[in-house]
Design a protein around this motif. Sequence first.
Motif, PDB file in Angstrom:
ATOM      1  N   SER A  46       0.804  -1.220   0.000  1.00  0.00           N
ATOM      2  CA  SER A  46       0.000   0.000   0.000  1.00  0.00           C
ATOM      3  C   SER A  46       0.840   1.275   0.000  1.00  0.00           C
ATOM      4  O   SER A  46       0.290   2.344  -0.204  1.00  0.00           O
ATOM      5  N   ASN A  69      -4.519   1.613  -4.142  1.00  0.00           N
ATOM      6  CA  ASN A  69      -5.050   0.254  -4.041  1.00  0.00           C
ATOM      7  C   ASN A  69      -5.047  -0.272  -2.609  1.00  0.00           C
ATOM      8  O   ASN A  69      -4.888  -1.451  -2.375  1.00  0.00           O
ATOM      9  N   THR A 121      -7.379  -3.259  -1.636  1.00  0.00           N
ATOM     10  CA  THR A 121      -6.876  -4.537  -2.130  1.00  0.00           C
ATOM     11  C   THR A 121      -5.740  -5.046  -1.261  1.00  0.00           C
ATOM     12  O   THR A 121      -5.688  -6.230  -0.912  1.00  0.00           O
ATOM     13  N   ALA A 153      -7.079  -6.399   1.889  1.00  0.00           N
ATOM     14  CA  ALA A 153      -7.710  -7.697   1.678  1.00  0.00           C
ATOM     15  C   ALA A 153      -6.657  -8.797   1.588  1.00  0.00           C
ATOM     16  O   ALA A 153      -6.804  -9.871   2.185  1.00  0.00           O
TER      17      ALA A 153
END
Lengths: 99, 164
Positions: free
Chosen positions: A23, B91, B94, B97
Amino acid sequence: MLLVQFLLLSSVLFCIGVYGVLSRRNGVMVLMSIELILNAVNINLVAFGAFNGTVAGEVFALFVIAIAAAEVGVGLAIVLLIFRNKRSVDISEIDQMKG
Amino acid sequence: MVAQNIFFSIMAATMIGSALKVVTTRNVVHAALWLILVLAGAAGQFLLLGAEFVGVTQVLVYIGAVIVLFLFGIMLTKASMGDDDDVNLANRPTAAAVGLLLLGIMSYATVDFWRGKELPRNRAPQTAEQVSDSIFSDFIVPFEATSVLLLAALIGAIVVARKE
């Protein structure tokens, strides 16, 4: 103490590190997340070494620490080179090798 | 045993909270400082497991050297000292997850296999003497390979980072 409590702690840290690698946009922060992952592995190694009553786990943890130090040195050198060439450490901008 | 479990819980909660801050804070310097807490907690866990030498090495190498290297990296890449909205990719759901799925699989597998296994009680801590005896007898080849790797990394880092 149960063995599984150390394994669960290490799993949680590993997954937090994986989330960080996926991320983050800043190259230095990605390297920090990789440090989290390596530390989780070290806790696993030492816990299994204590469980088996051998020093092998500790010896491997020491090797991991040495290799992590080398990895951070080379990784930060690469990040600095990217910063010098592009004036940014944004990893989403590094796509020259994209096919 | 109870005292050990209490210390384990305190350190584990600190480590998980700080690790979450490392991957969620928007300030690069704060991320490096939160990382210190995670690494110190890991050193505490090593001491709890009777691995004195690894615990001390963790403090020396990680908190002493790697964090300083990170702070220099942050300084040299001119990261903003305040909050920075640009540090996260789009993202993130995602990534969360993937992380949660991995956590589910890993914790199910470890709990299923290692449930109820106790660490040996009243173990003597592994001394630095035992660790060094093991490194210089059984693990001498990996040790030499590590020293060559460190030299290669040193030269590589200098070659990559120096100005033309």
